[in-house]
Design a protein around this motif. Sequence first.
Motif, mmCIF file in Angstrom:
data_model
loop_
_atom_site.group_PDB
_atom_site.id
_atom_site.type_symbol
_atom_site.label_atom_id
_atom_site.label_comp_id
_atom_site.label_asym_id
_atom_site.label_seq_id
_atom_site.Cartn_x
_atom_site.Cartn_y
_atom_site.Cartn_z
ATOM 1 N N LYS A 1 0.838 -1.187 0.000
ATOM 2 C CA LYS A 1 0.000 0.000 0.000
ATOM 3 C C LYS A 1 0.877 1.242 0.000
ATOM 4 O O LYS A 1 1.738 1.417 0.865
ATOM 5 C CB LYS A 1 -0.916 0.026 1.234
ATOM 6 C CG LYS A 1 -1.871 1.227 1.261
ATOM 7 C CD LYS A 1 -2.879 1.201 0.111
ATOM 8 C CE LYS A 1 -3.842 2.371 0.157
ATOM 9 N NZ LYS A 1 -4.826 2.342 -0.955
ATOM 10 N N TYR B 1 0.570 5.472 -0.328
ATOM 11 C CA TYR B 1 -0.278 6.660 -0.332
ATOM 12 C C TYR B 1 0.414 7.782 -1.098
ATOM 13 O O TYR B 1 1.631 7.956 -1.007
ATOM 14 C CB TYR B 1 -0.579 7.111 1.098
ATOM 15 C CG TYR B 1 -1.405 6.124 1.885
ATOM 16 C CD1 TYR B 1 -2.775 6.005 1.673
ATOM 17 C CD2 TYR B 1 -0.819 5.283 2.832
ATOM 18 C CE1 TYR B 1 -3.547 5.104 2.388
ATOM 19 C CE2 TYR B 1 -1.586 4.373 3.561
ATOM 20 C CZ TYR B 1 -2.939 4.289 3.323
ATOM 21 O OH TYR B 1 -3.705 3.377 4.040
ATOM 22 N N SER C 1 -2.399 -1.310 -3.119
ATOM 23 C CA SER C 1 -1.756 -0.779 -4.328
ATOM 24 C C SER C 1 -1.201 -1.920 -5.170
ATOM 25 O O SER C 1 -1.199 -1.853 -6.403
ATOM 26 C CB SER C 1 -0.629 0.186 -3.941
ATOM 27 O OG SER C 1 -1.115 1.236 -3.132
ATOM 28 N N THR C 2 -0.716 -2.952 -4.476
ATOM 29 C CA THR C 2 -0.165 -4.130 -5.149
ATOM 30 C C THR C 2 -0.541 -5.371 -4.359
ATOM 31 O O THR C 2 -0.897 -5.297 -3.185
ATOM 32 C CB THR C 2 1.376 -4.054 -5.238
ATOM 33 O OG1 THR C 2 1.914 -3.900 -3.912
ATOM 34 C CG2 THR C 2 1.836 -2.898 -6.102
#
Length: 242
Positions: A22, A24, A72-73
Amino acid sequence: MTMASVSDGNAVPVIRTRGLGKVYSPGSEAEVVALRDVDLTVMPGEFIAIMGPSGSGKSTLMNLVGCLDTPSTGQYLCNGVDVATLDAEALAALRRETIGFVFQGFHLLPRMSALDNVAMPLGYARVPPHERRDRARAALEAVGLGARVDHRPNELSGGQQQRVAIARALINHPPVLLADEPTGALDSRTGEEILALFKRLRDEGHTVVLITHDAHVAAHADRICVMRDGELHEASHAELLA
């Protein structure tokens, strides 16, 4: 790659993450890498603690496991289902039916009785009003508050309020309980009582994932993982309390 897992024959893990990451504000000056390549496997009926200081990524991981945020991945499978394949309605149903949330701040509505606070999630599940109250009463009895159903939060101790919050988390019979610093607002004796309640729920078949910064709280779990700089590492009880 960081990894924590346990094997239990052919059972399907309730939680399995693969290379979860993750970030940001990616690509900006404010970019923060909150999680790095996290592999985590949690089997049905486990009581696992995820420990780490503020900013280590443990709450980010809980938000992803609780389907409150998206990675995110990597990949997250809940009961074998890839949550990335679910639409908004199916994701909401997964949160409602599979995961119960318990937080440090209780999040009870002050003008409502313990019974009505616990029954509230059943309204979203379209359960008839009379059944809501019966189920809420049973949930409060299960956490030792059968005599406090008509009390408002300000008429209850901190430990009792947390029991109400746990009863509310249990109301839809979710197999998984995610507890974020559930003893953080309690004195040590009351905290021990809440941890004993989690152990009892584990013995009854629930899977409990406990997020904490406190090594003595984490030591109550069957298995301990430590978050450091967004990475997850398995830890032994001896290492934790050394």
